[in-house]
Design an enzyme around this catalytic site. Sequence first.
Site, PDB file in Angstrom:
ATOM      1  N   TRP A 355       1.491   3.810   2.174  1.00 52.56           N
ATOM      2  CA  TRP A 355       1.819   3.981   0.747  1.00 52.56           C
ATOM      3  C   TRP A 355       1.181   5.249   0.190  1.00 52.56           C
ATOM      4  CZ3 TRP A 355      -1.356   2.671  -3.910  1.00 52.56           C
ATOM      5  CH2 TRP A 355      -2.712   2.539  -3.607  1.00 52.56           C
ATOM      6  N   ASP A 356       0.236   5.813   0.931  1.00 52.38           N
ATOM      7  CA  ASP A 356      -0.433   7.052   0.526  1.00 52.38           C
ATOM      8  C   ASP A 356       0.593   8.120   0.157  1.00 52.38           C
ATOM      9  OD1 ASP A 356      -2.032   5.435   2.168  1.00 52.38           O
ATOM     10  OD2 ASP A 356      -3.282   7.093   2.812  1.00 52.38           O
ATOM     11  N   GLU A 486      -9.024  -3.340  -0.813  1.00 54.29           N
ATOM     12  CA  GLU A 486      -8.966  -4.200   0.382  1.00 54.29           C
ATOM     13  C   GLU A 486     -10.257  -4.992   0.596  1.00 54.29           C
ATOM     14  OE1 GLU A 486      -7.877  -1.291   3.286  1.00 54.29           O
ATOM     15  OE2 GLU A 486      -5.738  -1.484   2.860  1.00 54.29           O
ATOM     16  N   LYS A 599     -13.376  -1.467  -3.317  1.00 54.99           N
ATOM     17  CA  LYS A 599     -13.267  -0.363  -2.351  1.00 54.99           C
ATOM     18  C   LYS A 599     -12.638   0.871  -2.997  1.00 54.99           C
ATOM     19  CE  LYS A 599     -11.091   0.727   2.103  1.00 54.99           C
ATOM     20  NZ  LYS A 599     -10.048   0.348   3.040  1.00 54.99           N
ATOM     21  N   GLN A 600     -11.575   0.656  -3.763  1.00 54.34           N
ATOM     22  CA  GLN A 600     -10.843   1.797  -4.313  1.00 54.34           C
ATOM     23  C   GLN A 600     -10.118   1.368  -5.584  1.00 54.34           C
ATOM     24  OE1 GLN A 600      -8.405   1.229  -0.617  1.00 54.34           O
ATOM     25  NE2 GLN A 600      -7.018   2.586  -1.710  1.00 54.34           N
TER      26      GLN A 600
END
Length: 771
Positions: A355-356, A486, A599-600
């Site tokens: 998906w990046d 995640e 995480k992000q």
Amino acid sequence: MKNYIKADEWNIIEEGFDPHLNKVSESLFSIGNGRMGQRANFEESYSGETLQGNYVAGVYYPDKTRVGWWKNGYPEYFAKVLNAANWIGIDISIESEVLDLFTCKVTAFKRVLDMQQGTLSRTFTAELNSGKIVQVEAIRFCSIAEDELAALRYKITAVNFEGSIAITSFVDGDVKNQDANYDEKFWNEVKQEQVNDTDYLVLRTKKTEFDVCTASHTTIVYNSETQNLKPVSKEKYVGQTAAIYLKQGTAVDIYKVAANLSSQNYSKEELLAAAKAKMERAVAKGFDQLLKAQIDAWAAKWQESDMVIEGDVKAQQAIRFNIFQLNQTYTGKDARLNIGPKGFTGEKYGGSTYWDTEAYCIPFYLSTAPQEVAENLLVYRYKQLDKAIENAKKLGFNNGAALYPMVTMNGEECHNEWEITFEEIHRNGAIAFAIFNYIRYTGKENYLAQYGLEVLIGIARFWKQRVNWSVDKQKYVMLGVTGPNEYENNINNNWYTNKLAAWCLRYTIEAAAVVKTQDPEKYKAILEKTNFKEEQEFSDWTAVADQMYYPYDEKEQVFLQQDGFMDKEQILVKDLPATERPLNQKWSWDRILRSCYIKQADVLQGMYFFEDEFDQETLKRNYNFYESRTVHESSLSPCVHSILAAKLSDEEKAYEFYLRTARLDLDDYNNDTEDGLHITSMAGTWMSIVEGFAGMRVRNGQLNFRPFLPKAWNSFSFNIGFRGAQLNVHITASQIKIVNNADQALEISIFNQPYTVPNGEKVITYNEQLV
Ligand code: BGC
């Protein structure tokens, strides 16, 4: 964190040879041209630590899945980009002593990646155990002008001796992937041929049966005389040798012109002949002419995509490095190719599509390359729609619902961790968002009729089926998902995923209306093809979008990442001892999952996508809440926080996060650059400057800016293309200057004030009032 790369505006420079850093440097100094690429392995033999890597875009192997506990629905294999034949090889032996930097005394070692010209060079002096000293100057490139070609020049001088030197220039196809699941070799030899000092090696991948012909022509010149070469060969290996008696102080020059042609572009029967024709033309041009074409082609690339930062050499170097690597990875010439998170710089992530691409890379290519480049990335997904429908079907969805894979080479899912493969479904939304983003930027609404609408229908059908009605909540809920963070798995009602799903449903309805009005014929054809029940499906989608459940915390007044998030122990990142980080290396997975650490960007990723829906106060509350819990252990995270901090006018934070992404690999921030570079997050670095510091947005078909200048800089400027105009945007502390090369004037806005930029330049001074 490392600090051995010398600061320079256009070059990445390593001075002195440290074998411990070799794998990091092999990644950093990687070269590529969108069609092929390679790590900065040495031409001569090297017995120290190295990750050998040569990659041909789109050529992959389905490595049989290896998991502890098989779950129904797992893919059978993980498609990997392969370590392909090594064309740079040059074995040197001096009076029977092998030149190997791991066993020699190395002085004056310098490795330079010249980003302006697209070349990798290396110079060193090596003293062999016998005391003989040689000096080497090497330069090579993967041609961006003609992307099946590459070339190198290798010059070796006898410094303090005279004697015989044996040179073998070769192509070696007997290579492995370090990440092979079953320690298997993935290539078989089809044939080899050696004519006129040119070696041809045709290899075929097992199972997928891609043929790749790697060819190399060698010229060795000593005393202005071209030397006679003797062919050598064995299985999967072809080369040319010469033995030369070198006088002290003299040098021998070795030239290699190489090509990689694959059966993706030629029939297998024609492949060798095509390689021969290609090589004949390339050899006739010779190294110098190929190099000149390379320099010219890179000059054109920089014209479209350069960014200049005045007053901070390290920042300048970093942003050029990010742009350079993105341009080396994807050129957009071929809609079958995509952008692996490591590009051509390593094996991790299999070189596949994530998906990046849609969430991070699209904005970069939209602005810095011709429109077709970003469009090809979208068309890639269009072409894989059937597979996405099949993928959803395997998981129990029906009626043309599409679930795009988390990781893919050819449209089939490769990933096999259930909490990601089955649950990290937000990827579907990013693909829809990229279509919206592309149209918003280019204004090309007919993309919907051509390709976009079909993809959107598949995605919308998936979301409709993925939610369920909660009698308890009297809302639609989405259970058992993993958000972008995640560090949480199998959660219920991830705010980001629910938000994105509802948005996709509404956007698909809008998109359908556009196609219906603009191209009724095509609309009819799409309805038929997708067996679309217009009235019923629209009404179902509207119901889901209108009644979606979004977790919210009344006390903190923030959107909640997922149900139950506040049950977690809320110890902020600032109170975590530095020794505990990175969590993914210091803590058990179980402990990470139970913690509140993120995480992000997750909720913030959603607020970034849909920013116009939120006022500054709401953004600020959510930003403060989530930033203090985010550990940024994905390279994709800091850029989103940087852009949002800029929007909140927190210039210091915006800059701090930018620094974390910009030199992530150059300074080996996460101690993992040796595996390869973080290519997709490099697009995020570019976004931090353009969308963050320059505050660039497209609204109602116009560019808007809301700039600020980081304190450490004197100015920054960047080139972008926008709807047929090529623009240069130059920003200082008080002025923004826009140069418009198009004949027609461009309407823009700065801090919400409208301006017209005619052909030529327009300088706008902004003051406190405007800001
Ligand atoms: C991130 C994902 C990303 C992947 C590849 C992971 O660490 O969490 O969001 O898609 O890396 O870059």
